[in-house]
Design a protein around this motif. Structure first.
Motif, PDB file in Angstrom:
ATOM      1  N   LYS A  46      -4.737   2.849  -4.131  1.00 37.79           N
ATOM      2  CA  LYS A  46      -3.428   2.372  -3.688  1.00 37.79           C
ATOM      3  C   LYS A  46      -3.250   2.492  -2.181  1.00 37.79           C
ATOM      4  CE  LYS A  46      -0.772   3.135  -7.928  1.00 37.79           C
ATOM      5  NZ  LYS A  46       0.458   3.750  -8.506  1.00 37.79           N
ATOM      6  N   ARG A  47      -4.149   3.215  -1.522  1.00 44.20           N
ATOM      7  CA  ARG A  47      -4.035   3.406  -0.072  1.00 44.20           C
ATOM      8  C   ARG A  47      -4.736   2.312   0.717  1.00 44.20           C
ATOM      9  NH1 ARG A  47      -5.552   8.833  -1.346  1.00 44.20           N
ATOM     10  NH2 ARG A  47      -7.580   8.455  -0.368  1.00 44.20           N
ATOM     11  N   THR A  48      -5.695   1.638   0.102  1.00 40.36           N
ATOM     12  CA  THR A  48      -6.486   0.641   0.823  1.00 40.36           C
ATOM     13  C   THR A  48      -6.625  -0.649   0.026  1.00 40.36           C
ATOM     14  OG1 THR A  48      -8.586   1.409  -0.113  1.00 40.36           O
ATOM     15  CG2 THR A  48      -7.846   2.462   1.926  1.00 40.36           C
ATOM     16  N   THR A  49      -6.964  -1.715   0.740  1.00 37.24           N
ATOM     17  CA  THR A  49      -7.288  -2.989   0.104  1.00 37.24           C
ATOM     18  C   THR A  49      -8.222  -3.751   1.030  1.00 37.24           C
ATOM     19  OG1 THR A  49      -6.373  -4.933  -1.027  1.00 37.24           O
ATOM     20  CG2 THR A  49      -5.390  -4.347   1.090  1.00 37.24           C
ATOM     21  N   LYS A  50      -8.827  -4.799   0.522  1.00 38.42           N
ATOM     22  CA  LYS A  50      -9.795  -5.584   1.300  1.00 38.42           C
ATOM     23  C   LYS A  50      -9.314  -7.020   1.417  1.00 38.42           C
ATOM     24  CE  LYS A  50     -14.162  -6.021   2.966  1.00 38.42           C
ATOM     25  NZ  LYS A  50     -14.259  -7.438   3.261  1.00 38.42           N
ATOM     26  N   ILE A  51      -9.337  -7.547   2.639  1.00 39.35           N
ATOM     27  CA  ILE A  51      -8.974  -8.949   2.865  1.00 39.35           C
ATOM     28  C   ILE A  51     -10.216  -9.810   2.647  1.00 39.35           C
ATOM     29  CG2 ILE A  51      -8.202 -10.649   4.553  1.00 39.35           C
ATOM     30  CD1 ILE A  51      -6.563  -8.483   5.882  1.00 39.35           C
ATOM     31  N   LYS A  52     -10.097 -10.788   1.760  1.00 34.07           N
ATOM     32  CA  LYS A  52     -11.199 -11.709   1.501  1.00 34.07           C
ATOM     33  C   LYS A  52     -10.990 -12.979   2.320  1.00 34.07           C
ATOM     34  CE  LYS A  52     -12.177 -10.038  -3.170  1.00 34.07           C
ATOM     35  NZ  LYS A  52     -12.306 -10.409  -4.603  1.00 34.07           N
ATOM     36  N   VAL A  53     -12.068 -13.453   2.926  1.00 33.90           N
ATOM     37  CA  VAL A  53     -11.990 -14.597   3.839  1.00 33.90           C
ATOM     38  C   VAL A  53     -12.876 -15.729   3.336  1.00 33.90           C
ATOM     39  CG1 VAL A  53     -12.381 -15.393   6.200  1.00 33.90           C
ATOM     40  CG2 VAL A  53     -11.542 -13.064   5.788  1.00 33.90           C
ATOM     41  N   SER A  54     -12.351 -16.951   3.396  1.00 32.46           N
ATOM     42  CA  SER A  54     -13.122 -18.143   3.046  1.00 32.46           C
ATOM     43  C   SER A  54     -13.002 -19.147   4.189  1.00 32.46           C
ATOM     44  CB  SER A  54     -12.600 -18.764   1.749  1.00 32.46           C
ATOM     45  OG  SER A  54     -13.260 -19.989   1.476  1.00 32.46           O
ATOM     46  N   ILE A  55     -14.151 -19.686   4.645  1.00 37.07           N
ATOM     47  CA  ILE A  55     -14.175 -20.633   5.762  1.00 37.07           C
ATOM     48  C   ILE A  55     -14.888 -21.910   5.335  1.00 37.07           C
ATOM     49  CG2 ILE A  55     -15.190 -21.076   8.040  1.00 37.07           C
ATOM     50  CD1 ILE A  55     -14.563 -18.269   8.822  1.00 37.07           C
ATOM     51  N   LYS A  56     -14.330 -23.033   5.732  1.00 38.01           N
ATOM     52  CA  LYS A  56     -14.933 -24.342   5.484  1.00 38.01           C
ATOM     53  C   LYS A  56     -14.966 -25.118   6.791  1.00 38.01           C
ATOM     54  CE  LYS A  56     -13.656 -24.679   0.598  1.00 38.01           C
ATOM     55  NZ  LYS A  56     -12.958 -25.462  -0.437  1.00 38.01           N
ATOM     56  N   ASN A  90       5.860   5.187   0.827  1.00 38.69           N
ATOM     57  CA  ASN A  90       5.480   6.548   0.458  1.00 38.69           C
ATOM     58  C   ASN A  90       5.337   6.615  -1.058  1.00 38.69           C
ATOM     59  OD1 ASN A  90       5.536   7.750   3.084  1.00 38.69           O
ATOM     60  ND2 ASN A  90       7.778   7.734   2.993  1.00 38.69           N
ATOM     61  N   HIS A  91       4.231   7.183  -1.530  1.00 39.89           N
ATOM     62  CA  HIS A  91       4.010   7.291  -2.970  1.00 39.89           C
ATOM     63  C   HIS A  91       5.004   8.276  -3.576  1.00 39.89           C
ATOM     64  CE1 HIS A  91       1.976   7.846  -6.822  1.00 39.89           C
ATOM     65  NE2 HIS A  91       1.231   6.790  -6.527  1.00 39.89           N
ATOM     66  N   ALA A  92       5.531   7.934  -4.735  1.00 41.73           N
ATOM     67  CA  ALA A  92       6.467   8.824  -5.418  1.00 41.73           C
ATOM     68  C   ALA A  92       5.751  10.087  -5.880  1.00 41.73           C
ATOM     69  CB  ALA A  92       7.083   8.103  -6.616  1.00 41.73           C
ATOM     70  N   LEU A  93       6.499  11.179  -6.007  1.00 40.75           N
ATOM     71  CA  LEU A  93       5.926  12.427  -6.500  1.00 40.75           C
ATOM     72  C   LEU A  93       5.455  12.221  -7.937  1.00 40.75           C
ATOM     73  CD1 LEU A  93       5.518  15.456  -5.734  1.00 40.75           C
ATOM     74  CD2 LEU A  93       7.664  15.903  -6.943  1.00 40.75           C
ATOM     75  N   LEU A 140       0.844  -1.190   0.000  1.00 39.08           N
ATOM     76  CA  LEU A 140       0.000   0.000   0.000  1.00 39.08           C
ATOM     77  C   LEU A 140       0.882   1.244   0.000  1.00 39.08           C
ATOM     78  CD1 LEU A 140      -2.631  -1.109   2.672  1.00 39.08           C
ATOM     79  CD2 LEU A 140      -2.808  -1.292   0.183  1.00 39.08           C
ATOM     80  N   TYR A 141       0.271   2.378  -0.389  1.00 35.63           N
ATOM     81  CA  TYR A 141       1.042   3.614  -0.518  1.00 35.63           C
ATOM     82  C   TYR A 141       0.378   4.753   0.247  1.00 35.63           C
ATOM     83  CZ  TYR A 141       3.622   1.281  -4.230  1.00 35.63           C
ATOM     84  OH  TYR A 141       4.403   0.402  -4.935  1.00 35.63           O
ATOM     85  N   VAL A 142       1.210   5.519   0.944  1.00 32.57           N
ATOM     86  CA  VAL A 142       0.751   6.728   1.624  1.00 32.57           C
ATOM     87  C   VAL A 142       0.905   7.894   0.655  1.00 32.57           C
ATOM     88  CG1 VAL A 142       1.135   8.303   3.554  1.00 32.57           C
ATOM     89  CG2 VAL A 142       1.425   5.845   3.870  1.00 32.57           C
ATOM     90  N   GLY A 143      -0.117   8.758   0.588  1.00 34.92           N
ATOM     91  CA  GLY A 143      -0.034   9.925  -0.282  1.00 34.92           C
ATOM     92  C   GLY A 143      -0.381   9.641  -1.723  1.00 34.92           C
TER      93      GLY A 143
END
Length: 315
Positions: A57-67, A123-126, A49-52
């Motif tokens: 690019k700053r966030t993502t989602k964790i996907k969960v699978s249960i059996k 850190n995100h590049a300029l 992930l990247y700041v700025g």
């Protein structure tokens, strides 16, 4: 006695229903408890992930699978370093600052069942959001000013334009178009510089309720629409202003020899005696061979109750 009898009847009926709904020997049966989770799988579309940077690019989602099937899907999320990356109760991971953080996912129905994902935050590049930006010089939908988006700036950035006759830029990154052409905008921050090219163009004319007429002599096409809008084209693809016209009548139209409310004084007096609204809608153009003139038919309306069809002619 009638009221009393009705109450007694109600009591007897309730007792009878109770015997029907809950017969002697009936047993209460509770719903089966969810199965315990035996297998847990976690995935993320990215682990960096990247700041700025942009939101994607700053966030993502964790996907969960249960059996197995029928097992409780409830899980918990925990970050090893919330100052680097935090995680919500629904598994959304957000970058906070550069570093590494471990996100642990545990199954509530089986606390021994857990998985970990290591996230790296940078850190995100300029960089400008786009290397090329188009700014329309005029028009009804786009302004002549546009704010540039800059990512990864450490501190306040300084902006300059290579051609201020075409496009100027202030120190907040707002570009103001001056005339058609190109200008290179440079942003400097943290000892680094990046550029983007600004293209200033004239917005293709937009026509509402259009009619199209082809001049048999010149071969050019002309389109006329509501609100005194007019455009011309040689190929029916690229259109440009045919007159100094403007939506909401912000510009005096050169379609007529006089100011349009004066040109259509009688229709306006009928439809809008108090001059409440200046509505001129859906014109149509024809060539009248007997008159040897071009004729424009246009609807003058007050927007609700009155309408008048007016005609103007031209050589």
């Amino acid at each position: 006695m009638k009221k009393f009898c009705r109450k007694v009847g109600a009591v007897v009926l309730s007792a009878a229903l109770a015997g029907t709904l809950f017969p002697s020997g009936a047993m209460w049966v509770s719903a089966a408890a969810p199965k315990a989770a035996k297998k847990l799988t976690v995935t993320a579309s990215t682990k960096t992930l990247y700041v700025g940077g942009p939101a994607k690019k700053r966030t993502t989602k964790i996907k969960v699978s249960i059996k197995p099937s029928g097992a409780s899907k409830d899980v918990t999320f925990q970050s090893s370093n919330k100052r680097v990356a935090k995680v919500s109760a629904k598994g959304k991971v957000s970058a906070v600052k550069a570093g590494k953080a471990v996100i642990t996912v545990k199954a509530k129905s089986n606390k021994k069942l857990k998985k970990k994902i290591i996230f790296t935050v940078k850190n995100h590049a300029l960089a400008f959001a786009s290397k090329t930006v188009i700014v329309n010089l005029s028009g009804t939908s786009d302004a002549t000013e546009q704010k540039l988006t800059l990512y990864g700036a450490k501190g306040k950035a300084a902006y300059t334009s290579s051609n201020e006759d075409v496009a100027m830029v202030d120190q907040n990154g707002k570009v103001t178009a001056k005339r058609m052409g190109r200008a290179v905008i440079t942003a400097a921050a943290g000892g680094k510089t990046v550029t983007c090219t600004v293209k200033v163009q004239k917005l293709t004319q937009a026509i509402h309720d259009p009619s199209v007429y082809r001049d048999p002599i010149s071969g050019r096409y002309y389109s006329f629409g509501s609100h005194l809008m007019a455009a011309t084209s040689s190929n029916l693809i690229g259109w440009s202003d045919a007159a100094a016209s403007g939506v909401n009548y912000s510009v005096v139209s050169t379609l007529f020899t006089k100011e349009y409310t004066e040109e259509f004084a009688e229709p306006y007096a009928f439809t809008m005696p108090k001059g409440a609204n200046q509505n001129a809608w859906a014109p149509d153009i024809i060539y009248n061979p007997s008159m040897k003139k071009y004729c424009m038919y246009i609807s003058i309306v007050d927007g609700s109750t009155k309408c008048c069809i007016a005609m103007a002619s031209s050589d």
